[in-house]
Design an enzyme around this catalytic site. Sequence first.
Site, PDB file in Angstrom:
ATOM      1  N   HIS A 203      -2.574  -2.540  -3.836  1.00  0.00           N
ATOM      2  CA  HIS A 203      -2.679  -1.074  -3.881  1.00  0.00           C
ATOM      3  C   HIS A 203      -1.423  -0.368  -3.373  1.00  0.00           C
ATOM      4  O   HIS A 203      -1.313   0.854  -3.459  1.00  0.00           O
ATOM      5  CB  HIS A 203      -3.943  -0.572  -3.160  1.00  0.00           C
ATOM      6  CG  HIS A 203      -3.937  -0.591  -1.671  1.00  0.00           C
ATOM      7  ND1 HIS A 203      -3.698   0.542  -0.930  1.00  0.00           N
ATOM      8  CD2 HIS A 203      -4.172  -1.577  -0.785  1.00  0.00           C
ATOM      9  CE1 HIS A 203      -3.796   0.240   0.361  1.00  0.00           C
ATOM     10  NE2 HIS A 203      -4.082  -1.039   0.474  1.00  0.00           N
ATOM     11  N   CYS A 327      -4.306   3.543   8.708  1.00  0.00           N
ATOM     12  CA  CYS A 327      -5.357   2.885   9.486  1.00  0.00           C
ATOM     13  C   CYS A 327      -5.530   3.542  10.841  1.00  0.00           C
ATOM     14  O   CYS A 327      -6.540   3.347  11.507  1.00  0.00           O
ATOM     15  CB  CYS A 327      -5.026   1.419   9.682  1.00  0.00           C
ATOM     16  SG  CYS A 327      -4.592   0.640   8.149  1.00  0.00           S
TER      17      CYS A 327
END
Length: 396
Positions: A203, A327
């Site tokens: 990705h 994240c």
Amino acid sequence: MSEQSIYYFDNNATTRVAPEVVAAMLPYLTEQWGNPSSAYSFGNQLGEALTAARESAAALLNADPREIIFNSCGTEANNAVLNSALLTQPGKRHIITTAVEHSANIKFGEVHEKRGGEVTWIPVDRAGQLDVHEIAEAIRKDTAIVSVMLANNETGVIFPLEEIAALCRAKGVLCHTDAVQTPGKLPLDVKAMGIDFLSLSAHKLHAPKGIGLLYARRGVPWQPYLIGGGQEQGRRGGTENVAQIVAFGKAAELAIASLENDASRIRAQRDRMEAALMDTIPGVTRNGAKEPRTPNTSNLSFANCEAEAILLLLDRAGICASSGSACTTGSLAPSYVLTAMGVAPEHALSSVRLSLSKYTTDAEIDFLLEQLPPIIATLRGASPRPEIAAASEISG
Ligand code: PLP
């Protein structure tokens, strides 16, 4: 919000899926949805598609197709390789990695320490660079693996993996690199690099989320992380994610075909954007070395502005950017990467990462250059401390 109104500057978080990739994978969701391990041809004919994708992924790395283990993501690749290094060398409980790795490594290392294992966290300097001698000094008889990322996701700073791998080879220690931020931006050659393992995630390369791979040099000891069926030559259990693997193969093919052009165009765009922001807005400093750095990444600190406020106002204008790794978004703590570089908390909390891709247009950059200066001026006008800290460029 319609697609037209999005100005996307967060390609280190994830990338737009290339239309060619969507077209390549669709038949494997709509018509050819069998299980490649089945005995009948509706299933096992998919083997050809898997083989072709494996060959493309291998070509991206100058690897042998048998050295490619498809899995679910970069996080799995990193976890699996550290886990395997510990399992295949039971007497070795020491891992060497850096303080600025992706959380997949950091968290694995922390859990390993809690379980009684040892980790040496190699530090970085103010430019985000490391000293290879520190790795040399940290290697011990019980070192299971050295795992060092090729390029940092927050700053783009590139580590000297060829040198690190040569050192590991000389000392007989396994060497892994997390190269998730590099395909389509840097030429990759596992043979020239001389490493044992390398992680990628599709990705970040204009393919969908949920598919990654690990390069494992032929002959290197391996213990699977996911234990189950004999897929991936017994090295990773789980029915092959055919459509996604095909997507990864197509993305690799596209990256090979256009790497040179893409990388130089993206670099020119990034440099124009960075120079314009640093020239037109006072108190802007770059975090991390100017070079060697991935061509698409710029991490800038805007003195006396909170990154979260900048991002909110950018978002209102349709501009996507981030204050660090996706994240850790939402965390109010300063970035651990910038902190490890010795960046002061207030400086780290005013840092924004802008990351480009082959789809970034000059018009998008012009729009950002038009929108960002007044946003900073507005926030500074509202700031209780309007004075601007002297800009000291952090570079190396
Ligand atoms: N390693 C690096 C350097 C990354 O930037 C990322 C994703 O942000 C990962 C690993 C994790 O990849 P994935 O999202 O596929 O788990």
